[in-house]
Design a protein around this motif. Structure first.
Motif, short mmCIF file in Angstrom:
data_model
loop_
_atom_site.label_atom_id
_atom_site.label_comp_id
_atom_site.label_asym_id
_atom_site.label_seq_id
_atom_site.Cartn_x
_atom_site.Cartn_y
_atom_site.Cartn_z
N LEU A 26 3.28 17.17 -15.58
CA LEU A 26 2.93 15.88 -15.00
C LEU A 26 3.19 14.82 -16.06
N PHE A 27 4.12 13.92 -15.81
CA PHE A 27 4.43 12.82 -16.71
C PHE A 27 3.88 11.54 -16.08
N THR A 28 3.06 10.83 -16.82
CA THR A 28 2.61 9.52 -16.36
C THR A 28 3.24 8.48 -17.28
N LEU A 29 3.76 7.40 -16.69
CA LEU A 29 4.41 6.34 -17.45
C LEU A 29 3.64 5.05 -17.25
N ALA A 34 -6.54 6.97 -17.33
CA ALA A 34 -7.65 7.09 -18.28
C ALA A 34 -8.69 6.00 -18.06
N LEU A 35 -8.24 4.79 -17.81
CA LEU A 35 -9.17 3.69 -17.55
C LEU A 35 -9.97 3.93 -16.29
N PHE A 36 -9.31 4.38 -15.23
CA PHE A 36 -10.02 4.66 -13.97
C PHE A 36 -11.05 5.76 -14.15
N LEU A 37 -10.68 6.82 -14.87
CA LEU A 37 -11.63 7.91 -15.10
C LEU A 37 -12.84 7.43 -15.89
N HIS A 38 -12.57 6.61 -16.92
CA HIS A 38 -13.65 6.09 -17.76
C HIS A 38 -14.58 5.17 -16.96
N VAL A 54 -0.24 23.50 -15.61
CA VAL A 54 0.55 22.27 -15.56
C VAL A 54 0.30 21.48 -16.85
N ARG A 55 1.38 21.12 -17.53
CA ARG A 55 1.27 20.35 -18.77
C ARG A 55 1.22 18.87 -18.42
N PHE A 56 0.47 18.09 -19.20
CA PHE A 56 0.26 16.67 -18.93
C PHE A 56 0.81 15.85 -20.09
N PHE A 57 1.66 14.88 -19.78
CA PHE A 57 2.23 13.98 -20.79
C PHE A 57 1.95 12.54 -20.35
N ASN A 58 1.23 11.82 -21.17
CA ASN A 58 0.86 10.44 -20.87
C ASN A 58 1.70 9.53 -21.76
N ILE A 59 2.76 8.95 -21.21
CA ILE A 59 3.68 8.12 -21.97
C ILE A 59 3.36 6.66 -21.67
N PHE A 60 3.17 5.89 -22.74
CA PHE A 60 2.81 4.48 -22.54
C PHE A 60 3.41 3.65 -23.66
N HIS A 61 3.54 2.38 -23.41
CA HIS A 61 3.99 1.42 -24.43
C HIS A 61 2.75 0.73 -24.96
N PRO A 62 2.63 0.62 -26.28
CA PRO A 62 1.42 0.00 -26.84
C PRO A 62 1.15 -1.42 -26.38
N ASP A 64 1.71 -2.43 -23.26
CA ASP A 64 1.48 -2.39 -21.81
C ASP A 64 0.00 -2.64 -21.53
N PRO A 65 -0.33 -3.70 -20.81
CA PRO A 65 -1.75 -4.04 -20.60
C PRO A 65 -2.51 -3.10 -19.67
N VAL A 66 -1.82 -2.26 -18.89
CA VAL A 66 -2.54 -1.36 -17.99
C VAL A 66 -2.43 0.11 -18.38
N ALA A 67 -1.69 0.42 -19.43
CA ALA A 67 -1.54 1.82 -19.86
C ALA A 67 -2.59 2.13 -20.91
N TYR A 68 -3.22 3.28 -20.76
CA TYR A 68 -4.27 3.69 -21.69
C TYR A 68 -4.06 5.12 -22.13
N ARG A 69 -4.55 5.43 -23.33
CA ARG A 69 -4.47 6.80 -23.84
C ARG A 69 -5.52 7.66 -23.15
N MET A 70 -5.15 8.89 -22.85
CA MET A 70 -6.04 9.83 -22.19
C MET A 70 -6.83 10.66 -23.20
N GLU A 71 -6.22 10.97 -24.35
CA GLU A 71 -6.81 11.90 -25.30
C GLU A 71 -8.23 11.54 -25.76
N PRO A 72 -8.52 10.27 -26.07
CA PRO A 72 -9.87 9.95 -26.54
C PRO A 72 -10.97 10.27 -25.53
#
Length: 129
Positions: A26-29, A34-38, A54-62, A64-72
């Motif tokens: 699963l690739f998310t761009l 992460a924001l919705f879950l939080h 299923v492997r998860f890859f969260n790709i974002f541009h630093p 990008d105002p709506v992209a958030y990191r999932m790992e934390p």
């Protein structure tokens, strides 16, 4: 949507009923997942795994105002780790061009561009002598 489908299927074991295929990854761009879950206080446990490996890859541009990191969300210590950079060749995407233009603007605004030009000019004059 796929994250929620896969997440919901892990509770009931009904992933085959939800999807007509079995994803390997699963690739998310630029995803705000992460924001919705939080915000929904619905953060999965640190041991959470998507069903079927299923492997998860969260790709974002630093920038990008709506992209958030999932790992934390899965562990505070992961928030201390810097995100991995995705290698790119040149600025072929419009968003990458914007990033490079922003870097140029920052260099100009901080005077870095002038300093670099002055250093180059000194090198050229020293060569001519």
């Amino acid at each position: 949507i796929l994250f929620e489908l896969l997440r919901g299927s892990s509770d009931s074991g009904a992933s085959s009923k939800l999807l007509s295929f079995h994803p390997a990854a699963l690739f998310t761009l630029g995803s705000p997942t992460a924001l919705f879950l939080h915000c929904a206080n619905s953060v999965p446990e640190p041991s959470f795994m998507l069903p079927g490996g299923v492997r998860f890859f969260n790709i974002f541009h630093p920038l990008d105002p709506v992209a958030y990191r999932m790992e934390p969300l899965f562990g505070e210590e992961l928030g201390e780790e810097p995100p991995e950079r995705v290698p790119s060749k040149g600025a072929t995407w419009p968003s990458m061009q914007v990033q490079h233009e922003a870097k140029k603007l920052l260099a100009w605004a901080t005077g870095e561009e002038k300093k670099k030009a002055a250093t180059e000019a000194k090198k050229l004059t020293a060569k001519d002598l």
